[in-house]
Motif scaffolding. Structure first.
Motif, PDB file in Angstrom:
ATOM      1  N   ARG A   1      38.437  65.257  43.171  1.00  0.00           N
ATOM      2  CA  ARG A   1      37.446  64.496  42.408  1.00  0.00           C
ATOM      3  C   ARG A   1      37.912  64.260  40.973  1.00  0.00           C
ATOM      4  O   ARG A   1      37.851  63.137  40.455  1.00  0.00           O
ATOM      5  N   TYR A   2      38.382  65.320  40.310  1.00  0.00           N
ATOM      6  CA  TYR A   2      38.803  65.164  38.915  1.00  0.00           C
ATOM      7  C   TYR A   2      40.137  64.421  38.807  1.00  0.00           C
ATOM      8  O   TYR A   2      40.365  63.697  37.833  1.00  0.00           O
ATOM      9  N   ALA A   3      41.007  64.563  39.790  1.00  0.00           N
ATOM     10  CA  ALA A   3      42.245  63.786  39.780  1.00  0.00           C
ATOM     11  C   ALA A   3      41.925  62.291  39.872  1.00  0.00           C
ATOM     12  O   ALA A   3      42.537  61.459  39.186  1.00  0.00           O
ATOM     13  N   THR A   4      40.946  61.941  40.707  1.00  0.00           N
ATOM     14  CA  THR A   4      40.533  60.545  40.834  1.00  0.00           C
ATOM     15  C   THR A   4      39.898  60.046  39.545  1.00  0.00           C
ATOM     16  O   THR A   4      40.182  58.931  39.076  1.00  0.00           O
ATOM     17  N   LEU A   5      39.037  60.875  38.952  1.00  0.00           N
ATOM     18  CA  LEU A   5      38.349  60.480  37.718  1.00  0.00           C
ATOM     19  C   LEU A   5      39.338  60.184  36.598  1.00  0.00           C
ATOM     20  O   LEU A   5      39.276  59.128  35.957  1.00  0.00           O
ATOM     21  N   PHE A   6      40.269  61.095  36.359  1.00  0.00           N
ATOM     22  CA  PHE A   6      41.218  60.884  35.266  1.00  0.00           C
ATOM     23  C   PHE A   6      42.221  59.784  35.612  1.00  0.00           C
ATOM     24  O   PHE A   6      42.734  59.107  34.723  1.00  0.00           O
ATOM     25  N   GLY A   7      42.504  59.621  36.909  1.00  0.00           N
ATOM     26  CA  GLY A   7      43.371  58.520  37.307  1.00  0.00           C
ATOM     27  C   GLY A   7      42.728  57.173  37.014  1.00  0.00           C
ATOM     28  O   GLY A   7      43.386  56.240  36.538  1.00  0.00           O
ATOM     29  N   GLU A   8      41.421  57.051  37.295  1.00  0.00           N
ATOM     30  CA  GLU A   8      40.721  55.801  37.019  1.00  0.00           C
ATOM     31  C   GLU A   8      40.671  55.519  35.521  1.00  0.00           C
ATOM     32  O   GLU A   8      40.673  54.350  35.105  1.00  0.00           O
ATOM     33  N   ALA A   9      40.632  56.569  34.708  1.00  0.00           N
ATOM     34  CA  ALA A   9      40.593  56.382  33.255  1.00  0.00           C
ATOM     35  C   ALA A   9      41.982  56.156  32.662  1.00  0.00           C
ATOM     36  O   ALA A   9      42.098  55.885  31.466  1.00  0.00           O
ATOM     37  N   GLY A  10      43.034  56.288  33.466  1.00  0.00           N
ATOM     38  CA  GLY A  10      44.390  56.088  32.966  1.00  0.00           C
ATOM     39  C   GLY A  10      44.932  57.244  32.158  1.00  0.00           C
ATOM     40  O   GLY A  10      45.855  57.066  31.347  1.00  0.00           O
ATOM     41  N   VAL A  11      44.377  58.442  32.363  1.00  0.00           N
ATOM     42  CA  VAL A  11      44.844  59.630  31.634  1.00  0.00           C
ATOM     43  C   VAL A  11      46.023  60.242  32.368  1.00  0.00           C
ATOM     44  O   VAL A  11      45.928  60.536  33.564  1.00  0.00           O
ATOM     45  N   GLN A  12      47.120  60.440  31.677  1.00  0.00           N
ATOM     46  CA  GLN A  12      48.270  61.137  32.260  1.00  0.00           C
ATOM     47  C   GLN A  12      47.981  62.636  32.252  1.00  0.00           C
ATOM     48  O   GLN A  12      47.760  63.218  31.196  1.00  0.00           O
ATOM     49  N   VAL A  13      47.978  63.248  33.424  1.00  0.00           N
ATOM     50  CA  VAL A  13      47.621  64.661  33.556  1.00  0.00           C
ATOM     51  C   VAL A  13      48.866  65.461  33.922  1.00  0.00           C
ATOM     52  O   VAL A  13      49.543  65.159  34.902  1.00  0.00           O
TER      53      VAL A  13
END
Length: 427
Positions: free
Chosen positions: A146-158
């Motif tokens: 869920r959080y990987a998808t959320l930050f991926g949609e926001a364009g955040v490099q994790v």
């Protein structure tokens, strides 16, 4: 990376972004900090907050991109602190386990550290330097996705998904050994109290409690075997504000100096710019060159000295061998005598243990497992309140150093427990 403390300070160089996820599922807020790390210091460059992060990820993602660009961190891979309630953080004590066998030893005990089916979990672990304690983080796969998808949609490099306990320990020990000894720190949130502490028994203790701060401190101090605990804040312990996002940003800046407890699959991890490695690489090369020079300069003199020693050794070696053979025979005879004495008193000693446990365990307590050996006793069962059993067992002259092998679990009106205690006679 396990490096000497005096070296860690001088290769701590970089900049990064840390993000703390707060709030209830579906209404999370993000507390974001950018930080710069230089030898001996961490400086927070700026911070921002995102409310209702689950909505309009593209909008706040644009604001995040502007924030990191403003601080010159456009290519930085962020360290994300998952909500503490979503991460189970356990400590495993594995004394005597070789480094090559650690992974197998941790995997063997992993199923007993969480209540979820194995295929639904993701785990990561790291050995705490200078100890035999392994820190294990576990979360559900659905939470991670869920959080990987959320930050991926926001364009955040994790670069990392981890938790607050790992970030605090890593930030405190970023420049080598921490200056303070045993301590407890708390942070009160809307959902309860989060506690972090360090002691000889628990090198990195992290837990959340739904109760008030006083009860949380008392329970944490008992678990860490602290006689007294003056609570501090996370900001005091870390010397950072904001504390948790700042600690996460420090981990993002120098991932090679932190505990490698990363729940994000390796294939999905972003990495920081390679330019951040240049100072560390240069310093490392200088250290290697200097070490080579120090080793090579006295080599000739050392070889000559060793030759002279070997000649002297050859003169006295026959007499030494005879003395060693006699010592071995004496040692073997003593061991045989000791073994016979041990077998003679063992049965009575074990019966004393059984009788003592029957006497001291308060009713209504029942035991379904009792494992007794020469050094320790393992007890498992159920009772009304498991928290007081450690004090009861340690109060017996036959036992010491009792500890829970796993946290007590409530089942109906009872709490199940599993306790290991050292035997006084086993010293």
């Amino acid at each position: 990376m396990n490096l000497p403390p005096e070296l860690k300070k001088w290769i701590a160089f970089g900049a990064g972004v840390g993000i703390e996820v707060r709030g209830a599922t579906g209404a999370e807020s993000l507390h974001i900090a950018a930080a710069s790390v230089r030898p001996g210091t961490v400086r927070v460059l700026g911070e921002m907050t995102v409310e209702n992060a689950g909505e309009h990820a593209g909008v706040w993602g644009t604001e995040y991109a502007a924030f990191v660009k403003k601080h010159g961190l456009g290519g930085a891979a962020a360290t994300i602190l998952l909500p503490r309630r979503e991460v189970i953080l356990r400590q495993l004590s594995l004394p005597g386990v070789a480094a090559k066998d650690l992974a197998q030893a941790v995997h063997f005990q992993l199923d007993g550290l969480h209540p979820f089916p194995e295929e639904q979990t993701v785990a990561s672990w790291a050995l705490i330097p200078g100890t035999s304690t392994v820190l294990v983080a576990i979360t559900r796969r659905t939470v991670l996705e869920r959080y990987a998808t959320l930050f991926g949609e926001a364009g955040v490099q994790v670069g990392s998904f981890t938790c607050s306990g790992v970030a605090i320990y890593s930030a405190r020990h970023l420049f080598g050994a921490a200056t303070t000894g045993e301590f407890l720190a708390i942070q009160e949130t809307a959902s309860g109290v989060e506690v972090y502490g360090e002691s000889v028994v628990r090198p990195a203790f992290s837990a959340t409690f739904p109760s008030g701060a006083d009860r949380a401190l008392a329970m944490a101090a008992s678990e860490m075997r602290l006689e007294s605990a003056v609570p501090q804040t996370f900001e005091d312990v870390l010397q950072l504000s904001p504390a948790l996002p700042g600690a996460a940003a420090a981990c993002s800046a120098c991932p090679w100096l932190t505990l490698d407890v990363n729940l994000l699959p390796e294939a999905q991890r972003a990495s920081n710019s390679r330019g951040l490695w240049i100072p560390a690489a240069v310093l490392g090369a200088l250290v290697i060159l200097l070490s080579g020079a120090l080793l090579g300069f006295p080599q000739f003199e050392r070889a000559r000295y060793l030759k002279s020693l070997n000649e002297e050794i050859s003169h006295v070696e026959p007499q030494a061998n005879r003395a060693q053979a006699l010592d071995r025979r004496i040692t073997a005879a003593r061991a045989d005598i000791q073994l016979l004495d041990t077998f003679r008193v063992r049965t009575k000693s074990d019966m004393d243990v059984l009788g003592e446990l029957t006497r001291i365990l308060p009713p209504p307590t029942w035991v379904n497992l009792l494992d007794v050996n020469a050094a320790q006793v393992t007890i498992a069962g159920a009772t009304a309140q498991a928290a007081g059993l450690l004090e009861v067992i340690d109060g017996s002259p036959l036992f010491e150093g009792s500890e829970f092998q796993s946290a007590p679990a409530r089942a109906d009106k009872e709490e199940t427990f599993r306790i290991r205690a050292k035997r006084e006679a086993g010293k």
